[in-house]
Design a protein around this motif. Structure first.
Motif, PDB file in Angstrom:
ATOM      1  N   GLY A  58       0.817  -1.207   0.000  1.00 47.43           N
ATOM      2  CA  GLY A  58       0.000   0.000   0.000  1.00 47.43           C
ATOM      3  C   GLY A  58       0.849   1.254   0.000  1.00 47.43           C
ATOM      4  N   ALA A  59       1.890   1.283   0.862  1.00 50.47           N
ATOM      5  CA  ALA A  59       2.761   2.458   0.933  1.00 50.47           C
ATOM      6  C   ALA A  59       3.566   2.619  -0.353  1.00 50.47           C
ATOM      7  CB  ALA A  59       3.703   2.338   2.136  1.00 50.47           C
ATOM      8  N   ALA A  60       3.965   1.503  -0.954  1.00 52.82           N
ATOM      9  CA  ALA A  60       4.741   1.588  -2.182  1.00 52.82           C
ATOM     10  C   ALA A  60       3.903   2.085  -3.355  1.00 52.82           C
ATOM     11  CB  ALA A  60       5.335   0.218  -2.508  1.00 52.82           C
ATOM     12  N   LEU A  61       2.614   1.725  -3.354  1.00 53.46           N
ATOM     13  CA  LEU A  61       1.752   2.103  -4.472  1.00 53.46           C
ATOM     14  C   LEU A  61       1.125   3.475  -4.298  1.00 53.46           C
ATOM     15  CD1 LEU A  61      -0.071  -1.303  -5.094  1.00 53.46           C
ATOM     16  CD2 LEU A  61       1.577  -0.179  -6.602  1.00 53.46           C
ATOM     17  N   ALA A  62       1.173   4.013  -3.106  1.00 54.34           N
ATOM     18  CA  ALA A  62       0.507   5.297  -2.846  1.00 54.34           C
ATOM     19  C   ALA A  62       1.018   6.413  -3.752  1.00 54.34           C
ATOM     20  CB  ALA A  62       0.654   5.673  -1.374  1.00 54.34           C
ATOM     21  N   PRO A  63       2.340   6.614  -3.919  1.00 53.17           N
ATOM     22  CA  PRO A  63       2.786   7.690  -4.821  1.00 53.17           C
ATOM     23  C   PRO A  63       2.340   7.479  -6.272  1.00 53.17           C
ATOM     24  CG  PRO A  63       4.581   6.939  -3.413  1.00 53.17           C
ATOM     25  CD  PRO A  63       3.477   5.960  -3.245  1.00 53.17           C
ATOM     26  N   VAL A  64       2.257   6.237  -6.689  1.00 55.35           N
ATOM     27  CA  VAL A  64       1.837   5.964  -8.060  1.00 55.35           C
ATOM     28  C   VAL A  64       0.358   6.282  -8.239  1.00 55.35           C
ATOM     29  CG1 VAL A  64       1.699   4.192  -9.866  1.00 55.35           C
ATOM     30  CG2 VAL A  64       3.602   4.179  -8.239  1.00 55.35           C
ATOM     31  N   ARG A  65      -0.463   5.823  -7.270  1.00 54.22           N
ATOM     32  CA  ARG A  65      -1.896   6.095  -7.357  1.00 54.22           C
ATOM     33  C   ARG A  65      -2.168   7.588  -7.299  1.00 54.22           C
ATOM     34  NH1 ARG A  65      -3.508   4.491  -2.698  1.00 54.22           N
ATOM     35  NH2 ARG A  65      -5.745   4.722  -3.201  1.00 54.22           N
ATOM     36  N   ARG A  66      -1.387   8.299  -6.459  1.00 49.89           N
ATOM     37  CA  ARG A  66      -1.580   9.736  -6.338  1.00 49.89           C
ATOM     38  C   ARG A  66      -1.195  10.457  -7.648  1.00 49.89           C
ATOM     39  NH1 ARG A  66       0.489  10.070  -1.854  1.00 49.89           N
ATOM     40  NH2 ARG A  66       2.667  10.490  -2.436  1.00 49.89           N
ATOM     41  N   GLU A  67      -0.130   9.989  -8.301  1.00 50.62           N
ATOM     42  CA  GLU A  67       0.280  10.610  -9.570  1.00 50.62           C
ATOM     43  C   GLU A  67      -0.781  10.404 -10.650  1.00 50.62           C
ATOM     44  OE1 GLU A  67       2.442  12.535 -12.549  1.00 50.62           O
ATOM     45  OE2 GLU A  67       2.626  12.568 -10.348  1.00 50.62           O
ATOM     46  N   ILE A  68      -1.394   9.211 -10.677  1.00 53.15           N
ATOM     47  CA  ILE A  68      -2.452   8.961 -11.673  1.00 53.15           C
ATOM     48  C   ILE A  68      -3.648   9.882 -11.416  1.00 53.15           C
ATOM     49  CG2 ILE A  68      -4.066   7.224 -12.573  1.00 53.15           C
ATOM     50  CD1 ILE A  68      -1.981   5.095 -11.817  1.00 53.15           C
ATOM     51  N   ARG A  69      -4.037   9.993 -10.125  1.00 52.27           N
ATOM     52  CA  ARG A  69      -5.188  10.837  -9.774  1.00 52.27           C
ATOM     53  C   ARG A  69      -4.917  12.289 -10.136  1.00 52.27           C
ATOM     54  NH1 ARG A  69      -9.426  10.400  -6.039  1.00 52.27           N
ATOM     55  NH2 ARG A  69     -10.183  12.443  -5.300  1.00 52.27           N
TER      56      ARG A  69
END
Length: 367
Positions: free
Chosen positions: A295-306
Motif C-alpha cells: 500500500g505504501a509503495a503504491l501510494a505515490p503511483v496512485r496519487r500521480e495517476i489521480r
C-alpha cells in the motif's frame, strides 16, 4: 568489415605466404629449370648454363659479369660472350669495339640490333628467315672439325655485309666472322646452338668450344643483359624476391586493417530504441508486487495517476472518487484500471495500476 571480407583477405594473405615459402624452398633446393633466355645461369631449355659448364670442362676460366662492358677492364686475351642482349648502350658497344681492336674475341648473338654497327663497320643483315640445319660454307679455322649444326630456326643473316658467311646454306648464313682490328667478332644470327636444348645436337657442342678459342682464354658472360646486376642491400635481393616480400607485407597490412576497429566501434545494423514505456511500467509493477508494504509503495503511483486525471479534467485535487473515476473512463482507462488506482485498501492490482500510469502518461504527452 564483414566476416566474408575478413575470410577473403585471410585467404589472400595465406596464398602470398605460401608463394613466399615456395620461393624460399626453390632457392634452397634449386627448383625447376628456369631463368632468362641465353643466360649462363639459366637451366631451362633456352638458357645457356650447359654452355658455361662445357667451357669450364674444356679448361676455360668462366666469369659471369654483372655489369656492362664499359665498367670492366676488358683483357684482349679474353673471350667476351654477349647473347641476346635486349639493348647495348653506345658506350658499351664502343668498349667492345676497343676490346676487339686490341685483339679480343667477341662471341655475340645480336639479332641484327643497331648496336652492332658501332662494333663492326659493315654488319651483316638479319632476317627472321628460318634455318634449321647449317654446314660450313667458308674455310674458317674454328669450323675445321664442325660438319653440321642444328638450330631452332629463329633467324639468319641474309647478307654478310663486311663479314664472312661461315655457317649456313645456299640461301642464308647463321654465323658471320668479322675481323676488327687485331680481334675477331663471331656473330650468330640464332643463339639456339649454344642453348641447353640444342647444345647436345649434331656438332653444336664442338662449335661452342671452337668459337670460345683456346682454353687459355678466360670467357666472360655479361649477365647484366639478362637481369643480373651487382647490388648491395635491398638491391642485392632478386627482383622476384622483392616482389614477393612486398606482396607479403601488403597482405599483412590488409589483414591487420581487417582485424582492428577503424573510426570507433562498428556501426549497428539498426538504431537502438529505448524500451517501451509499458514494459518499464510492468517491470516496476512486478517489483512493487514483491514489496511487503504494498500500500505504501503504491501510494505515490496512485496519487500521480489521480493528479494527472484531475488536472486534465479541470477538477479539484480533492474531487470525489466517483467524479475522478468518471473522468478517467472518459479518457480511455479500462474499468479494472480505474478501480485499481482508486482502491485504497488491499488487495491491490499492481499491474492494472501500472497500465493506468502508462496510459495517463501517453494521454499527457498527446496534450
Amino acid at each position: 568489415m564483414t566476416r566474408g571480407w575478413r575470410i577473403a583477405l585471410g585467404v589472400l594473405a595465406g596464398i602470398v605466404g605460401l608463394n613466399v615459402a615456395l620461393a624460399a624452398l626453390r632457392a634452397v633446393t634449386g627448383g625447376s629449370p628456369g631463368g632468362p633466355t641465353s643466360s649462363s645461369y639459366a637451366t631451362a631449355g633456352e638458357g645457356a648454363a650447359a654452355f658455361a659448364s662445357l667451357l669450364e670442362r674444356a679448361g676455360h676460366d668462366v666469369v659471369r659479369e654483372r655489369v656492362t662492358p664499359q665498367h670492366v677492364a676488358l683483357d684482349p686475351r679474353d673471350t667476351v660472350v654477349v647473347l641476346d642482349a635486349p639493348d647495348v648502350l653506345p658506350a658499351d658497344a664502343d668498349a667492345l669495339r676497343q676490346f676487339l681492336v686490341l685483339g679480343g674475341r667477341l662471341l655475340a648473338a645480336p639479332d641484327g640490333a643497331a648496336w652492332l654497327r658501332r662494333v663492326v663497320a659493315t654488319p651483316p643483315v638479319w632476317s627472321s628467315r628460318s634455318v634449321r640445319r647449317a654446314v660450313a660454307i667458308a674455310p674458317v679455322a674454328e669450323l675445321r672439325d664442325v660438319r653440321r649444326i642444328e638450330l631452332a630456326g629463329d633467324g639468319a643473316w641474309v647478307s654478310a655485309g663486311g663479314a664472312i658467311a661461315a655457317l649456313g646454306n645456299a640461301e642464308a648464313s647463321v654465323l658471320a666472322v668479322a675481323p676488327v682490328g687485331s680481334g675477331r667478332a663471331l656473330l650468330l644470327a640464332d643463339s639456339s646452338p649454344f642453348q641447353n636444348g640444342y647444345l647436345d645436337r649434331a656438332d653444336n657442342a664442338r662449335l661452342a668450344t671452337a668459337l670460345a678459342g683456346a682454353p687459355s682464354r678466360r670467357v666472360l658472360f655479361f649477365e647484366s643483359y639478362h637481369g643480373y646486376g651487382r647490388g648491395t642491400g635491398l638491391g642485392a635481393i632478386p627482383p622476384q624476391w622483392r616482389v614477393a616480400i612486398l606482396l607479403a607485407c601488403l597482405a599483412g597490412l590488409v589483414f591487420m586493417l581487417a582485424r582492428i576497429r577503424r573510426l570507433g566501434p562498428p556501426e549497428l545494423a539498426s538504431r537502438p530504441f529505448a524500451p517501451a514505456r509499458r514494459e518499464y511500467i510492468d517491470a516496476l509493477a512486478a517489483t512493487l508486487a514483491r514489496t511487503r508494504d504494498r500500500g505504501a509503495a503504491l501510494a505515490p503511483v496512485r496519487r500521480e495517476i489521480r493528479d494527472r486525471i484531475t488536472r486534465r479534467a479541470g477538477q479539484r485535487p480533492d474531487a470525489p472518487d466517483a467524479d475522478v473515476g468518471a473522468a478517467a473512463a472518459r479518457f480511455g482507462l479500462a474499468k479494472d484500471e480505474v478501480d485499481a488506482f482508486l482502491r485504497s485498501e488491499p488487495p491491490f492490482d499492481e499491474l492494472a495500476i501500472g497500465r493506468a500510469l502508462a496510459r495517463t502518461a501517453t494521454e499527457r504527452r498527446q496534450l
